[in-house]
Design a protein around this motif. Structure first.
Motif, mmCIF file in Angstrom:
data_model
loop_
_atom_site.group_PDB
_atom_site.id
_atom_site.type_symbol
_atom_site.label_atom_id
_atom_site.label_comp_id
_atom_site.label_asym_id
_atom_site.label_seq_id
_atom_site.Cartn_x
_atom_site.Cartn_y
_atom_site.Cartn_z
ATOM 1 N N GLN A 4 -119.787 -65.750 26.692
ATOM 2 C CA GLN A 4 -120.540 -64.641 26.067
ATOM 3 C C GLN A 4 -122.174 -65.068 26.277
ATOM 4 O O GLN A 4 -122.621 -66.180 26.400
ATOM 5 C CB GLN A 4 -120.537 -64.658 24.695
ATOM 6 N N TYR A 17 -120.662 -63.029 35.023
ATOM 7 C CA TYR A 17 -120.728 -62.750 33.735
ATOM 8 C C TYR A 17 -122.211 -62.299 33.441
ATOM 9 O O TYR A 17 -122.918 -62.600 33.918
ATOM 10 C CB TYR A 17 -120.364 -63.888 32.786
ATOM 11 N N TRP A 18 -122.151 -61.061 32.516
ATOM 12 C CA TRP A 18 -123.376 -60.484 32.191
ATOM 13 C C TRP A 18 -123.391 -60.177 30.644
ATOM 14 O O TRP A 18 -122.338 -60.021 30.003
ATOM 15 C CB TRP A 18 -123.478 -59.101 32.627
ATOM 16 N N ASN A 27 -127.249 -63.457 33.500
ATOM 17 C CA ASN A 27 -126.371 -63.633 34.379
ATOM 18 C C ASN A 27 -125.685 -65.046 34.639
ATOM 19 O O ASN A 27 -126.493 -66.001 34.740
ATOM 20 C CB ASN A 27 -126.593 -62.901 35.660
ATOM 21 N N GLN A 59 -114.063 -68.202 26.486
ATOM 22 C CA GLN A 59 -114.575 -66.758 26.944
ATOM 23 C C GLN A 59 -116.081 -66.981 26.811
ATOM 24 O O GLN A 59 -116.581 -67.410 26.090
ATOM 25 C CB GLN A 59 -114.096 -66.032 25.593
#
Length: 114
Positions: free
Chosen positions: A3, A103-104, A96, A1
């Motif tokens: 992050q 993804y941010w 980013n 994931q």
């Protein structure tokens, strides 16, 4: 994931400086292009700066010569050094990975005001 966690925003007077940091939980971080975007109230999100895996950089015309993007691959962190800040730099700044469909982070507020 993936992050992305930004930090370093705040209130600064015109002409001042801030340094934003983005800590990324990404495997093989060094392989990816990373970027900083910003969004001011009532405006669309815009690309501020990008840095490639090899360290090549690009900037929006409005910040060129004032902002510097860098990365520390050992720390999985990308930075945005902002100098000579102007009121028009006021925005939420986002880290980013992967461009607009990527993804941010959650964003960090930068306010330039006297």
């Amino acid at each position: 994931q993936v992050q992305l966690v930004e930090s370093g925003g705040g209130l600064v007077q015109p002409g001042g400086s801030l340094r934003l940091s983005c800590a990324a939980s990404i495997s093989a971080f060094s392989m990816y292009v990373m970027g900083w975007y910003r969004q001011a109230p009532g405006k669309e999100r815009e690309l501020v700066a990008q840095i490639s895996s090899g360290g090549s950089t690009s900037y929006a015309i409005s910040v060129k010569g004032r902002f510097t993007i860098s990365r520390d691959n050992a720390k999985n962190t990308v930075y945005l050094q902002m100098n000579n800040l102007k009121p028009e730099d006021t925005a939420v700044y986002y880290c980013n990975k992967g461009g607009v469909s990527g993804y941010w982070g959650q964003g960090t507020q930068v306010t330039v005001s006297s």
